[in-house]
Structures are given as structure tokens and as C-alpha cells.
Design an enzyme around this catalytic site. Structure first.
Site, mmCIF file in Angstrom:
data_model
loop_
_atom_site.group_PDB
_atom_site.id
_atom_site.type_symbol
_atom_site.label_atom_id
_atom_site.label_comp_id
_atom_site.label_asym_id
_atom_site.label_seq_id
_atom_site.Cartn_x
_atom_site.Cartn_y
_atom_site.Cartn_z
ATOM 1 N N TYR A 169 -2.053 -9.765 -0.060
ATOM 2 C CA TYR A 169 -1.254 -8.946 0.851
ATOM 3 C C TYR A 169 -0.783 -9.832 1.979
ATOM 4 O O TYR A 169 -1.535 -10.677 2.471
ATOM 5 C CB TYR A 169 -2.155 -7.821 1.382
ATOM 6 C CG TYR A 169 -1.785 -7.316 2.752
ATOM 7 C CD1 TYR A 169 -0.936 -6.219 2.898
ATOM 8 C CD2 TYR A 169 -2.263 -7.937 3.900
ATOM 9 C CE1 TYR A 169 -0.580 -5.764 4.161
ATOM 10 C CE2 TYR A 169 -1.914 -7.487 5.167
ATOM 11 C CZ TYR A 169 -1.079 -6.406 5.286
ATOM 12 O OH TYR A 169 -0.718 -5.971 6.530
ATOM 13 N N TYR A 213 0.842 -1.204 0.000
ATOM 14 C CA TYR A 213 0.000 0.000 0.000
ATOM 15 C C TYR A 213 0.871 1.246 0.000
ATOM 16 O O TYR A 213 1.851 1.311 0.765
ATOM 17 C CB TYR A 213 -0.883 0.025 1.248
ATOM 18 C CG TYR A 213 -2.040 -0.953 1.204
ATOM 19 C CD1 TYR A 213 -3.293 -0.550 0.770
ATOM 20 C CD2 TYR A 213 -1.878 -2.274 1.603
ATOM 21 C CE1 TYR A 213 -4.364 -1.427 0.741
ATOM 22 C CE2 TYR A 213 -2.939 -3.158 1.570
ATOM 23 C CZ TYR A 213 -4.178 -2.737 1.138
ATOM 24 O OH TYR A 213 -5.229 -3.619 1.102
ATOM 25 N N HIS A 263 -7.836 -7.818 -2.671
ATOM 26 C CA HIS A 263 -9.072 -7.095 -2.376
ATOM 27 C C HIS A 263 -8.922 -5.624 -2.706
ATOM 28 O O HIS A 263 -7.803 -5.111 -2.788
ATOM 29 C CB HIS A 263 -9.450 -7.278 -0.907
ATOM 30 C CG HIS A 263 -8.387 -6.813 0.048
ATOM 31 N ND1 HIS A 263 -7.309 -7.597 0.412
ATOM 32 C CD2 HIS A 263 -8.212 -5.623 0.675
ATOM 33 C CE1 HIS A 263 -6.537 -6.916 1.237
ATOM 34 N NE2 HIS A 263 -7.058 -5.704 1.410
HETATM 35 C C1 DHB Z 1 -4.776 -5.782 7.298
HETATM 36 C C2 DHB Z 1 -4.364 -5.526 6.016
HETATM 37 C C3 DHB Z 1 -5.258 -5.230 5.029
HETATM 38 O O1 DHB Z 1 -4.916 -4.944 3.760
HETATM 39 C C4 DHB Z 1 -6.598 -5.190 5.341
HETATM 40 O O2 DHB Z 1 -7.426 -4.898 4.354
HETATM 41 C C5 DHB Z 1 -7.022 -5.475 6.609
HETATM 42 C C6 DHB Z 1 -6.106 -5.757 7.595
HETATM 43 C C7 DHB Z 1 -3.803 -6.061 8.359
HETATM 44 O O3 DHB Z 1 -2.687 -6.422 8.064
HETATM 45 O O4 DHB Z 1 -4.145 -5.862 9.546
HETATM 46 FE FE FE Z 2 -6.341 -4.206 2.625
#
Ligand code: DHB
Ligand code: FE
Length: 325
Positions: free
Chosen positions: A165, A132, A189
Site C-alpha cells: 500500500y 481499501y 498486510h
Molecule cells: C496507513 C495505512 C495502512 O494500510 C495501515 O495499515 C496503517 C497506516 C496509513 O497510511 O496511515
Molecule cells: Fe493497512
């Protein structure tokens, strides 16, 4: 003194004391947890830990009775003050942005199906490596922006396909996940905050149906009704998703309902179309003071901005170390 604070804090402490008894927690366990909690704070990972392991339970409770499209967790990577983009809408990308081009479109309506022209979709997502902007080496502002729905509530924006992620593995949260043998990967997502005057702010996420980890989200934030199937239409990957917003004032369950409605109304107002000085500031990519409402849906931006996942691997071995007793 706050009765609610006393009830929640007291209840939580009581639960932990009972837990200690039921699970025969030892002094070794206690010291390891204490050290780990300290490290989570030192690494600035409280937003990360709480949003991945706790927020989905709060979200489910908060929105159980709300009509319209389901909400999903905000997570730790939202940044207020993303610029209002200009049509044709395309999330900002780098010149050499990797990742498959993706078109997202649909309609924003009220929960009872009336189109909401001028609705704003504040979108943020990871890049093709699952990173991000604002929390990694990616330049600020990449893959974040506000898109406005047209006369019939229709919206459309171009972006790239986000990737799964991973919870950062080099900090205390990642160490806990590894020590427990849990999956650290969230499925691909796209996050959105959808708002329109007179309606409740909808914070949600769309999960890509063909992503890995759909059935094993560590944040438990995947909802079946928010899984979207990317389709190929004349060579382009396309996601279609409508959003239906609940009216701003409706019966909510729970004691904090009145407070909650006020906070959401504030958040919603600030996410509206850019007009006046606050809007001008937003267009320049800066958040005006009024762009940072506080309330149950919003923490103070100053606190949220403080968090950056650690970028350098700095293993702190204590938590994962084998138990000696
Ligand atoms: C987390 C990361 C994300 O991209 C998300 O949408 C929700 C939680 C996290 O690492 O806490
Ligand atoms: Fe996220």
C-alpha cells in the site's frame, strides 16, 4: 479542567518550544510548517498522518504488558459494521477481482492455550492494487467481513493476496514523505480485530514475509512475530496463523489502565457474534448504534467515516518548495 489534558498538552508544547530552540527553527520553517498543518486538515489527512507516524508508538505502549498475540496498529482504514459472513468464509470480492487466491487459517485460543469457539475475526485488507474499499473507487464492503471460529477455535477464510500500500502521494502527507525522501510504501498486510467474550480485543496485522518493504515500513508497524510466510499447498497459497487473546481483566501499566479496560470490553462486546437487532443490522452490512463503541480503541465512527484520502491529484507545492534562507 482535566489534569491529564493539561499535562499532555503542556508537555507537548514545551517539547516543541525546546525543539525550536535546539534546531534553530527559522520563520521560514515556521510558516512552512504552519501552512502544511493547515493543508493536512483541509485535505482531511489527519487520520492518515497520525496513524502512519504516531500510532505505532501508542500501540507499543498500550500493549507492552499484554499476554498473547502481539497487537499492531489499526491504521486509518478500519470501518466498523462489516457484515458477519456465512461459512464457507470468503471475504467479499468483485466479480473480476484481481489477485492471487489466498487461504488464511489457524486457531483462536486464550493466552494460556484454551480454544475459543465462537471467537470473531473482523478482517480488512487492501486489494491487489493496495487500495481499501470505502476509501477509493472500490465498491463499499469489498475485502471486509467478520469470520467466526468453530468449536475448537479453528477459523478459516478465503481472500486474495493483498498488495503493498502506498500513502497517497498527492496530498500533504505524501508531499512531506517525498520532501524527506522517505519510502511511502507499506508491505502487504492483512488487518484483523479478534474478539471473544471475556477477552481483550486484539487489533493486529499480519505482514506477508515475501512482500517488498518489510524492512522499511513507514508506519513502523511490522513486528517480527507477526510476519507470516505464505506457503503453497496443492497449488493454493496458504497462511497459517494462530491468535491468543489476553483475559479481559489483567494488570495494565499506566494511569489510563482502568479506563482502557472498560473501553476495550465495550469494543469486544460489540464485535461478538451477531445476535439480536444489532446483529441483524450487521448482517445487512449496516452498523447499528451499539456496533460503534467509543473508547481508547475506538474513535466515534462519525468522525472516522469523514476521512477519505483525496482521489484527485491536486499538488499543493508549498511544503516541498526549496527553502529560501
Ligand atoms: C496507513 C495505512 C495502512 O494500510 C495501515 O495499515 C496503517 C497506516 C496509513 O497510511 O496511515
Ligand atoms: Fe493497512
Amino acid at each position: 479542567m482535566s489534569r491529564r489534558t493539561e499535562r499532555l498538552a503542556g508537555g507537548l508544547i514545551d517539547q516543541i518550544r525546546r525543539f525550536v530552540d535546539e534546531h534553530d527553527v527559522t520563520y521560514d520553517d515556521y510558516r512552512a510548517v504552519k501552512q502544511w498543518l493547515i493543508e493536512v486538515g483541509e485535505a482531511g489527512e489527519w487520520p492518515l498522518f497520525l496513524d502512519v507516524f504516531i500510532e505505532s508508538a501508542v500501540e507499543a505502549k498500550a500493549h507492552a504488558a499484554r499476554p498473547g498475540t502481539s497487537g499492531a496498529i489499526e491504521g486509518p482504514y478500519y470501518l466498523p459494521g462489516a457484515p458477519l459472513l456465512e461459512p464457507p468464509y470468503e471475504l467479499p470480492v468483485r466479480a473480476d477481482e484481481e489477485g492471487e487466491p489466498l487461504l488464511v487459517h489457524g486457531r483462536v485460543t486464550s493466552a494460556d492455550g484454551r480454544p475459543l469457539p465462537g471467537a470473531v475475526l473482523d478482517v480488512w485488507q487492501s486489494d491487489a492494487q493496495g487500495r481499501y474499499s470505502g476509501f477509493s473507487e472500490i465498491p463499499d464492503g469489498i475485502l471486509r467481513g467478520k469470520v467466526v471460529a468453530g468449536d475448537d477455535g479453528a477459523y478459516e477464510f478465503r481472500t486474495i493476496r493483498p498488495a503493498p500500500y502506498t500513502i497517497p502521494l498527492d496530498g500533504p502527507t505524501g508531499q512531506l514523505v517525498a520532501a524527506c525522501g522517505w519510502n511511502p510504501w507499506r508491505p502487504a498486510h492483512i488487518h484483523l480485530k479478534v474478539s471473544a467474550d471475556g477477552y481483550e480485543l486484539l487489533t493486529t496485522q499480519l505482514t506477508l514475509a515475501d512482500s517488498d518493504y518489510i524492512d522499511d515500513d513507514p508506519a513502523r508497524a511490522v513486528k517480527p512475530e507477526l510476519i507470516v510466510q505464505p506457503l503453497r499447498r496443492s497449488g493454493t497459497l496458504v497462511i497459517e496463523q494462530d491468535f491468543a487473546l489476553a483475559p479481559a481483566i489483567h494488570a495494565l501499566a499506566g494511569p489510563a489502565a482502568a479506563e482502557g479496560a472498560a473501553g476495550r470490553a465495550a469494543a469486544e462486546g460489540a464485535a461478538g457474534p451477531a445476535v439480536g437487532p444489532a446483529g441483524a443490522a450487521r448482517r445487512n452490512g449496516r452498523a447499528a448504534a451499539s456496533d460503534r463503541p467509543e473508547g481508547p480503541d475506538r474513535e466515534p465512527a462519525s468522525r472516522r467515516r469523514a476521512w477519505r484520502p483525496p482521489m484527485a491529484a491536486e499538488p499543493a507545492p508549498r511544503f516541498g518548495a526549496p527553502r529560501r534562507s
